[in-house]
Design a protein around this motif. Sequence first.
Motif, mmCIF file in Angstrom:
data_model
loop_
_atom_site.group_PDB
_atom_site.id
_atom_site.type_symbol
_atom_site.label_atom_id
_atom_site.label_comp_id
_atom_site.label_asym_id
_atom_site.label_seq_id
_atom_site.Cartn_x
_atom_site.Cartn_y
_atom_site.Cartn_z
ATOM 1 N N UNK A 248 0.808 -1.360 -0.136
ATOM 2 C CA UNK A 248 -0.033 0.131 -0.185
ATOM 3 C C UNK A 248 0.801 1.241 -0.055
ATOM 4 N N UNK A 249 2.012 1.263 0.559
ATOM 5 C CA UNK A 249 3.005 2.426 0.522
ATOM 6 C C UNK A 249 3.533 2.661 -0.827
ATOM 7 N N UNK A 250 3.835 1.413 -1.537
ATOM 8 C CA UNK A 250 4.314 1.646 -2.630
ATOM 9 C C UNK A 250 3.367 2.217 -3.608
ATOM 10 N N UNK A 251 2.202 1.734 -3.546
ATOM 11 C CA UNK A 251 1.232 2.120 -4.327
ATOM 12 C C UNK A 251 0.977 3.718 -4.099
ATOM 13 N N UNK A 252 1.113 3.998 -2.838
ATOM 14 C CA UNK A 252 1.062 5.548 -2.840
ATOM 15 C C UNK A 252 2.194 6.272 -3.333
ATOM 16 N N UNK A 253 3.335 5.635 -3.392
ATOM 17 C CA UNK A 253 4.438 6.411 -3.714
ATOM 18 C C UNK A 253 4.535 6.392 -5.397
ATOM 19 N N UNK A 254 4.359 5.239 -5.849
ATOM 20 C CA UNK A 254 4.717 5.043 -7.203
ATOM 21 C C UNK A 254 3.622 4.332 -8.073
ATOM 22 N N UNK A 255 2.336 3.997 -7.506
ATOM 23 C CA UNK A 255 1.358 3.209 -8.268
ATOM 24 C C UNK A 255 0.463 4.383 -8.527
ATOM 25 N N UNK A 256 -0.846 3.664 -8.738
ATOM 26 C CA UNK A 256 -1.985 4.441 -9.198
ATOM 27 C C UNK A 256 -2.365 5.526 -8.294
ATOM 28 N N UNK A 257 -2.074 5.432 -6.878
ATOM 29 C CA UNK A 257 -2.323 6.687 -6.105
ATOM 30 C C UNK A 257 -1.458 7.736 -5.928
ATOM 31 N N UNK A 258 -0.245 7.632 -6.615
ATOM 32 C CA UNK A 258 0.787 8.373 -6.244
ATOM 33 C C UNK A 258 0.520 9.878 -6.660
ATOM 34 N N UNK A 259 -0.470 10.129 -7.797
ATOM 35 C CA UNK A 259 -0.701 11.626 -7.998
ATOM 36 C C UNK A 259 -1.455 12.018 -6.787
ATOM 37 N N UNK A 260 -2.382 11.286 -6.223
ATOM 38 C CA UNK A 260 -3.388 12.016 -5.325
ATOM 39 C C UNK A 260 -2.565 12.122 -4.047
ATOM 40 N N UNK B 101 -4.888 2.597 -1.900
ATOM 41 C CA UNK B 101 -5.118 1.887 -3.066
ATOM 42 C C UNK B 101 -6.351 2.633 -3.725
ATOM 43 N N UNK B 102 -6.381 2.268 -5.081
ATOM 44 C CA UNK B 102 -7.518 2.865 -5.921
ATOM 45 C C UNK B 102 -8.198 1.871 -6.341
ATOM 46 N N UNK B 103 -9.404 2.332 -6.951
ATOM 47 C CA UNK B 103 -10.385 1.136 -7.454
ATOM 48 C C UNK B 103 -11.431 1.737 -8.379
ATOM 49 N N UNK B 104 -11.858 0.910 -9.327
ATOM 50 C CA UNK B 104 -12.683 1.285 -10.495
ATOM 51 C C UNK B 104 -13.837 0.162 -10.437
ATOM 52 N N UNK B 105 -15.084 0.549 -10.050
ATOM 53 C CA UNK B 105 -15.959 -0.759 -10.163
ATOM 54 C C UNK B 105 -16.926 -0.459 -11.320
ATOM 55 N N UNK C 163 -19.529 5.189 -17.188
ATOM 56 C CA UNK C 163 -18.256 5.129 -16.450
ATOM 57 C C UNK C 163 -18.174 4.298 -15.197
ATOM 58 N N UNK C 164 -17.131 3.704 -14.672
ATOM 59 C CA UNK C 164 -17.219 3.034 -13.587
ATOM 60 C C UNK C 164 -17.338 3.755 -12.218
ATOM 61 N N UNK C 165 -17.545 3.297 -11.179
ATOM 62 C CA UNK C 165 -17.538 4.221 -10.037
ATOM 63 C C UNK C 165 -16.013 4.305 -9.436
ATOM 64 N N UNK C 166 -15.434 5.389 -9.010
ATOM 65 C CA UNK C 166 -14.145 5.636 -8.657
ATOM 66 C C UNK C 166 -14.003 5.467 -7.292
ATOM 67 N N UNK C 167 -13.245 4.690 -6.810
ATOM 68 C CA UNK C 167 -12.959 4.431 -5.200
ATOM 69 C C UNK C 167 -11.430 4.720 -4.994
ATOM 70 N N UNK D 258 -15.395 7.437 -12.970
ATOM 71 C CA UNK D 258 -14.151 7.000 -13.644
ATOM 72 C C UNK D 258 -13.123 6.257 -12.701
ATOM 73 N N UNK D 259 -11.765 6.446 -12.946
ATOM 74 C CA UNK D 259 -10.725 6.009 -12.197
ATOM 75 C C UNK D 259 -10.441 6.803 -10.907
ATOM 76 N N UNK D 260 -10.358 5.862 -9.718
ATOM 77 C CA UNK D 260 -10.477 6.285 -8.527
ATOM 78 C C UNK D 260 -9.262 7.384 -8.285
ATOM 79 N N UNK D 261 -8.370 6.962 -8.711
ATOM 80 C CA UNK D 261 -7.214 7.796 -8.674
ATOM 81 C C UNK D 261 -7.173 9.555 -8.749
ATOM 82 N N UNK D 262 -8.132 9.625 -9.725
ATOM 83 C CA UNK D 262 -8.166 11.057 -10.219
ATOM 84 C C UNK D 262 -9.581 11.791 -9.824
#
Length: 558
Positions: free
Chosen positions: A482-494, A505-509, A516-520, A538-542
């Motif tokens: 989860x730390x890696x996702x926040x630093x360099x994954x889909x959650x990094x920008x946020x 952790x991001x999610x799209x359902x 468009x999917x639900x963004x988590x 759309x994508x949860x990260x954005x």
Amino acid sequence: MGKRRRVAERRKTKQPAVLGGVIAVAVVGGAFGAYSLYGSGAAAEDGITATTRKAVRTGPLSAAEVSMASTAFLTAWQSGDVTRAAAATDDTAAATTLLTGFGKDAHISAVTLTRGKPSGADVPFNVKATVTYKGRTKPLAYTSKMTVVRRAEDGAALVGWKASVVHPDLQDGDRLVTGESGTPPITALDRHGGELTAAKYPSLGTVLDGLREKYGKTAGGKAGIELRVVRKAAAKGAQKIPDKTLLALSAGTPGTVKTTLSPVLQADAERLVAAKPKASVVLMRPSTGEILAVANTSHGFNTAFQGSLAPGSTMKVITASMLFEKGLASPDKPHPCPKTATYGGWKFHNDDDFEIKNGTFKASFARSCNTAFITQAKKLQNDDLTKQAQQVFGLSRNNWAIGVPSFDGSVPVQSAAQMAASLMGQGGVRMNPLNMASVASTVQSGSFHQPYLVDPSVDHRTLATASRTLSATTLAQLREVMQYTAAAGTAAEAMAGLGPDYGAKTGSAEVDNQEQPNGWFTAWKGDLAGAGVVQEGGHGGTTAGPIVAALLKAGSSG
């Protein structure tokens, strides 16, 4: 010819006058009611045969049909003719019950209805009336709307019946009642003793209703006289939506209930969700379970606490913990992430069919690779994910007691393709932001602390617990991905600028019939954890990500 013209002129004067949108009931004659509601009367005088009248009209409604159907309904309702008003709808029985109760149970009289400008088949209207009970009187005013529909069997234009036509706060099965309230009012306080009101914090309307319903009789208040929405009985096992006060004829004396909400963070949450349609968010403190903020763009239903939505890839936090425990994955070991994976007859895809060649599980988690999880389904039992959610994360047991109604998540036992889909937060898995904020909290703190809005010492209730915790090794692995996702994954920008004590952790359902999917998004920062969803975003990260991250930042700097 002259005689026929005079007959037409006489008939024309019997139509209702609509001046500036106000329905003038006095000029409505019986011929109009019969023609508009039953398709006879004046039409028969013009020589239309019975065969012609039976022809079923199809296609879009004309402006004239929308006008005539809505006017017929409003005219009859305003004049107190419940039978005729109900006949102008497509559900006579339900309309009769609610419109009868409008006068008999809600004690509403002197009704004036002003129709607004239609938008297609939707017709808004204003309601002005008087509520009278045991010598107490107060004016009532609100805006509602109806939708005109075409009845399938004969093509007649009628008002599509919903309880919300009578009042926008009504749901089907609810009632309007005026009388002595069975539950005294309450004054809700934030964690610092300031008063919480729906006027200041619009998202708290349903929360305040729930607090009153649970604590009103024990908080020291005295009931008043009110017009209120009495909700229908909840289905077995479901949380009842709290009744809602619409108008106080006699305010009563409120008791006091203190909550865990932060006034600063609640205000921030309200502002952040208001910037996006269909957004919901929760912020809590992992070490205690205290809920610090809750907000929804829409204020009629508390999606943040009571929503039941597929959580998408945020569910992979729970799934990953299970794979670590079973030795089916490790952060830095190679792990497959093909473009597609098949299980139970379903072919599962990654977003844009990406693949990671010779990658690790940490890389797959950070990029939210679906197939990295689907490929492990054949090594799992059908009830493994359910047990993990219940035993470690305290979910799906229907036993949370947060102080107001909440949904505690659902992770049902499934098989074949549905079981595989549940590993990535689809299938039958259902969550809300409160549940997913609790998941991030459990990872941050190392153990499940049931979220709560009112301290359990207030009413001596027992909070839910989990039956076990993750081992130190598994917990470290879960925090690492989860730390890696926040630093360099889909959650990094946020999450930029919030590290290093963080994880996300991001999610799209995917949801049927949604473009468009639900963004988590779920994350923690220090002793704060939050989660949010933006439906159809759309994508949860954005979408949900910036909302949650902004709250974590605000809470960390305060």
